[in-house]
Design a protein around this motif. Sequence first.
Motif, PDB file in Angstrom:
ATOM      1  N   ALA A   1       0.835  -1.205   0.000  1.00  0.00           N
ATOM      2  CA  ALA A   1       0.000   0.000   0.000  1.00  0.00           C
ATOM      3  C   ALA A   1       0.870   1.256   0.000  1.00  0.00           C
ATOM      4  O   ALA A   1       0.566   2.233  -0.700  1.00  0.00           O
ATOM      5  N   GLU A   2       1.965   1.231   0.749  1.00  0.00           N
ATOM      6  CA  GLU A   2       2.891   2.370   0.763  1.00  0.00           C
ATOM      7  C   GLU A   2       3.497   2.580  -0.624  1.00  0.00           C
ATOM      8  O   GLU A   2       3.647   3.717  -1.073  1.00  0.00           O
ATOM      9  N   GLN A   3       3.844   1.492  -1.275  1.00  0.00           N
ATOM     10  CA  GLN A   3       4.464   1.588  -2.604  1.00  0.00           C
ATOM     11  C   GLN A   3       3.466   2.082  -3.649  1.00  0.00           C
ATOM     12  O   GLN A   3       3.820   2.877  -4.520  1.00  0.00           O
ATOM     13  N   GLU A   4       2.232   1.619  -3.542  1.00  0.00           N
ATOM     14  CA  GLU A   4       1.211   2.097  -4.473  1.00  0.00           C
ATOM     15  C   GLU A   4       0.948   3.586  -4.254  1.00  0.00           C
ATOM     16  O   GLU A   4       0.771   4.338  -5.218  1.00  0.00           O
ATOM     17  N   ALA A   5       0.935   4.012  -2.990  1.00  0.00           N
ATOM     18  CA  ALA A   5       0.739   5.429  -2.684  1.00  0.00           C
ATOM     19  C   ALA A   5       1.886   6.273  -3.245  1.00  0.00           C
ATOM     20  O   ALA A   5       1.693   7.438  -3.598  1.00  0.00           O
ATOM     21  N   ALA A   6       3.066   5.672  -3.347  1.00  0.00           N
ATOM     22  CA  ALA A   6       4.230   6.366  -3.911  1.00  0.00           C
ATOM     23  C   ALA A   6       4.217   6.328  -5.441  1.00  0.00           C
ATOM     24  O   ALA A   6       5.126   6.859  -6.073  1.00  0.00           O
ATOM     25  N   GLY A   7       3.188   5.683  -6.047  1.00  0.00           N
ATOM     26  CA  GLY A   7       3.028   5.695  -7.496  1.00  0.00           C
ATOM     27  C   GLY A   7       3.578   4.479  -8.228  1.00  0.00           C
ATOM     28  O   GLY A   7       3.647   4.482  -9.454  1.00  0.00           O
ATOM     29  N   HIS A   8       3.936   3.438  -7.513  1.00  0.00           N
ATOM     30  CA  HIS A   8       4.465   2.240  -8.160  1.00  0.00           C
ATOM     31  C   HIS A   8       3.318   1.303  -8.523  1.00  0.00           C
ATOM     32  O   HIS A   8       2.571   0.867  -7.660  1.00  0.00           O
ATOM     33  N   ALA A   9       3.183   0.987  -9.803  1.00  0.00           N
ATOM     34  CA  ALA A   9       2.068   0.186 -10.298  1.00  0.00           C
ATOM     35  C   ALA A   9       2.266  -1.315 -10.093  1.00  0.00           C
ATOM     36  O   ALA A   9       1.313  -2.081 -10.164  1.00  0.00           O
ATOM     37  N   LYS A  10       3.493  -1.741  -9.857  1.00  0.00           N
ATOM     38  CA  LYS A  10       3.782  -3.154  -9.608  1.00  0.00           C
ATOM     39  C   LYS A  10       5.141  -3.254  -8.932  1.00  0.00           C
ATOM     40  O   LYS A  10       5.915  -2.289  -8.914  1.00  0.00           O
ATOM     41  N   LEU A  11       5.431  -4.427  -8.385  1.00  0.00           N
ATOM     42  CA  LEU A  11       6.684  -4.604  -7.652  1.00  0.00           C
ATOM     43  C   LEU A  11       7.896  -4.280  -8.520  1.00  0.00           C
ATOM     44  O   LEU A  11       8.851  -3.668  -8.038  1.00  0.00           O
ATOM     45  N   ALA A  12       7.856  -4.656  -9.772  1.00  0.00           N
ATOM     46  CA  ALA A  12       8.996  -4.400 -10.664  1.00  0.00           C
ATOM     47  C   ALA A  12       9.288  -2.902 -10.809  1.00  0.00           C
ATOM     48  O   ALA A  12      10.409  -2.530 -11.164  1.00  0.00           O
ATOM     49  N   ASP A  13       8.314  -2.037 -10.525  1.00  0.00           N
ATOM     50  CA  ASP A  13       8.512  -0.590 -10.617  1.00  0.00           C
ATOM     51  C   ASP A  13       9.157   0.007  -9.366  1.00  0.00           C
ATOM     52  O   ASP A  13       9.618   1.145  -9.393  1.00  0.00           O
ATOM     53  N   VAL A  14       9.163  -0.746  -8.278  1.00  0.00           N
ATOM     54  CA  VAL A  14       9.743  -0.253  -7.026  1.00  0.00           C
ATOM     55  C   VAL A  14      11.269  -0.321  -7.148  1.00  0.00           C
ATOM     56  O   VAL A  14      11.814  -1.383  -7.438  1.00  0.00           O
ATOM     57  N   PRO A  15      11.945   0.804  -6.947  1.00  0.00           N
ATOM     58  CA  PRO A  15      13.408   0.757  -7.037  1.00  0.00           C
ATOM     59  C   PRO A  15      13.972  -0.152  -5.934  1.00  0.00           C
ATOM     60  O   PRO A  15      13.655   0.018  -4.764  1.00  0.00           O
ATOM     61  N   GLY A  16      14.751  -1.102  -6.349  1.00  0.00           N
ATOM     62  CA  GLY A  16      15.358  -2.010  -5.384  1.00  0.00           C
ATOM     63  C   GLY A  16      16.489  -1.335  -4.630  1.00  0.00           C
ATOM     64  O   GLY A  16      17.047  -0.331  -5.076  1.00  0.00           O
ATOM     65  N   ARG A  17      16.823  -1.889  -3.481  1.00  0.00           N
ATOM     66  CA  ARG A  17      17.958  -1.383  -2.722  1.00  0.00           C
ATOM     67  C   ARG A  17      19.259  -1.835  -3.374  1.00  0.00           C
ATOM     68  O   ARG A  17      20.290  -1.203  -3.234  1.00  0.00           O
ATOM     69  N   MET A  18      19.186  -2.964  -4.067  1.00  0.00           N
ATOM     70  CA  MET A  18      20.312  -3.453  -4.854  1.00  0.00           C
ATOM     71  C   MET A  18      19.793  -4.438  -5.872  1.00  0.00           C
ATOM     72  O   MET A  18      18.658  -4.899  -5.770  1.00  0.00           O
ATOM     73  N   LYS A  19      20.627  -4.732  -6.867  1.00  0.00           N
ATOM     74  CA  LYS A  19      20.262  -5.716  -7.895  1.00  0.00           C
ATOM     75  C   LYS A  19      21.272  -6.846  -7.866  1.00  0.00           C
ATOM     76  O   LYS A  19      22.461  -6.623  -7.693  1.00  0.00           O
ATOM     77  N   VAL A  20      20.761  -8.045  -8.031  1.00  0.00           N
ATOM     78  CA  VAL A  20      21.599  -9.231  -8.131  1.00  0.00           C
ATOM     79  C   VAL A  20      21.127  -9.993  -9.360  1.00  0.00           C
ATOM     80  O   VAL A  20      19.928 -10.293  -9.489  1.00  0.00           O
ATOM     81  N   ASP A  21      22.039 -10.259 -10.265  1.00  0.00           N
ATOM     82  CA  ASP A  21      21.722 -10.993 -11.488  1.00  0.00           C
ATOM     83  C   ASP A  21      20.577 -10.329 -12.262  1.00  0.00           C
ATOM     84  O   ASP A  21      19.712 -10.990 -12.822  1.00  0.00           O
ATOM     85  N   GLY A  22      20.551  -8.991 -12.220  1.00  0.00           N
ATOM     86  CA  GLY A  22      19.555  -8.234 -12.966  1.00  0.00           C
ATOM     87  C   GLY A  22      18.192  -8.110 -12.297  1.00  0.00           C
ATOM     88  O   GLY A  22      17.283  -7.522 -12.851  1.00  0.00           O
ATOM     89  N   LYS A  23      18.050  -8.664 -11.101  1.00  0.00           N
ATOM     90  CA  LYS A  23      16.768  -8.584 -10.390  1.00  0.00           C
ATOM     91  C   LYS A  23      16.933  -7.775  -9.114  1.00  0.00           C
ATOM     92  O   LYS A  23      17.963  -7.828  -8.459  1.00  0.00           O
ATOM     93  N   SER A  24      15.868  -7.044  -8.752  1.00  0.00           N
ATOM     94  CA  SER A  24      15.931  -6.257  -7.518  1.00  0.00           C
ATOM     95  C   SER A  24      15.853  -7.192  -6.315  1.00  0.00           C
ATOM     96  O   SER A  24      15.341  -8.310  -6.403  1.00  0.00           O
ATOM     97  N   ASP A  25      16.370  -6.701  -5.216  1.00  0.00           N
ATOM     98  CA  ASP A  25      16.302  -7.501  -3.988  1.00  0.00           C
ATOM     99  C   ASP A  25      14.850  -7.786  -3.601  1.00  0.00           C
ATOM    100  O   ASP A  25      14.555  -8.848  -3.059  1.00  0.00           O
ATOM    101  N   TYR A  26      13.939  -6.889  -3.928  1.00  0.00           N
ATOM    102  CA  TYR A  26      12.534  -7.133  -3.608  1.00  0.00           C
ATOM    103  C   TYR A  26      11.984  -8.326  -4.388  1.00  0.00           C
ATOM    104  O   TYR A  26      11.283  -9.168  -3.832  1.00  0.00           O
ATOM    105  N   GLU A  27      12.294  -8.387  -5.676  1.00  0.00           N
ATOM    106  CA  GLU A  27      11.839  -9.523  -6.485  1.00  0.00           C
ATOM    107  C   GLU A  27      12.439 -10.834  -5.966  1.00  0.00           C
ATOM    108  O   GLU A  27      11.734 -11.839  -5.837  1.00  0.00           O
ATOM    109  N   LEU A  28      13.725 -10.815  -5.666  1.00  0.00           N
ATOM    110  CA  LEU A  28      14.385 -12.030  -5.183  1.00  0.00           C
ATOM    111  C   LEU A  28      13.789 -12.500  -3.859  1.00  0.00           C
ATOM    112  O   LEU A  28      13.573 -13.697  -3.649  1.00  0.00           O
ATOM    113  N   ARG A  29      13.496 -11.564  -2.960  1.00  0.00           N
ATOM    114  CA  ARG A  29      12.904 -11.939  -1.658  1.00  0.00           C
ATOM    115  C   ARG A  29      11.480 -12.466  -1.841  1.00  0.00           C
ATOM    116  O   ARG A  29      11.049 -13.373  -1.139  1.00  0.00           O
TER     117      ARG A  29
END
Length: 162
Positions: A72-100
């Motif tokens: 809900a916080e991310q949607e309020a910040a304007g992110h339409a999906k998880l892939a739009d949320v800037p990750g804290r870091m990327k591993v193998d081209g994926k954000s840490d959020y996607e990996l988690r």
Amino acid sequence: MNISFPPPSSDDQVAPSYPAAADIECDGWWPSVNLLAVRDAVRVPSGETERLRDAVRQAMLDIAHELAAWRAEQEAAGHAKLADVPGRMKVDGKSDYELRWFRAVYSVVAADVGERALGPQVSGAGAERVETLRADVHAHQRNVSYAVRDFLGRPRIIAEAI
């Protein structure tokens, strides 16, 4: 005695590609989870497709519910999906959020599959195997907790002074 080992994997080997038809969607905001990828990762026999599909669906619901306030916080910040949320870091081209997200879902599925294997059909003769399965289930449950806490940026262990 002759012991041989398969050659080591090389870095230039292509990761398996899974058909999109096996993807399970989670309302379009969370990344879809590929049933065949989960089957490979969790090592579920191919004859248990509907049971696995149910386990994946339930895992996705559980993790999405656990992360609902964060979403809900991310949607309020304007992110339409998880892939739009800037990750804290990327591993193998994926954000840490996607990996988690994937780790949490896969771990819920693995724990569910392990718990089912511990069902009443396990005999006393397999006591050692039962203990191994219990340890595996416990490790998967721990990994779910770690993945969610890491996703949310919370410490993994909560300790209080006595």
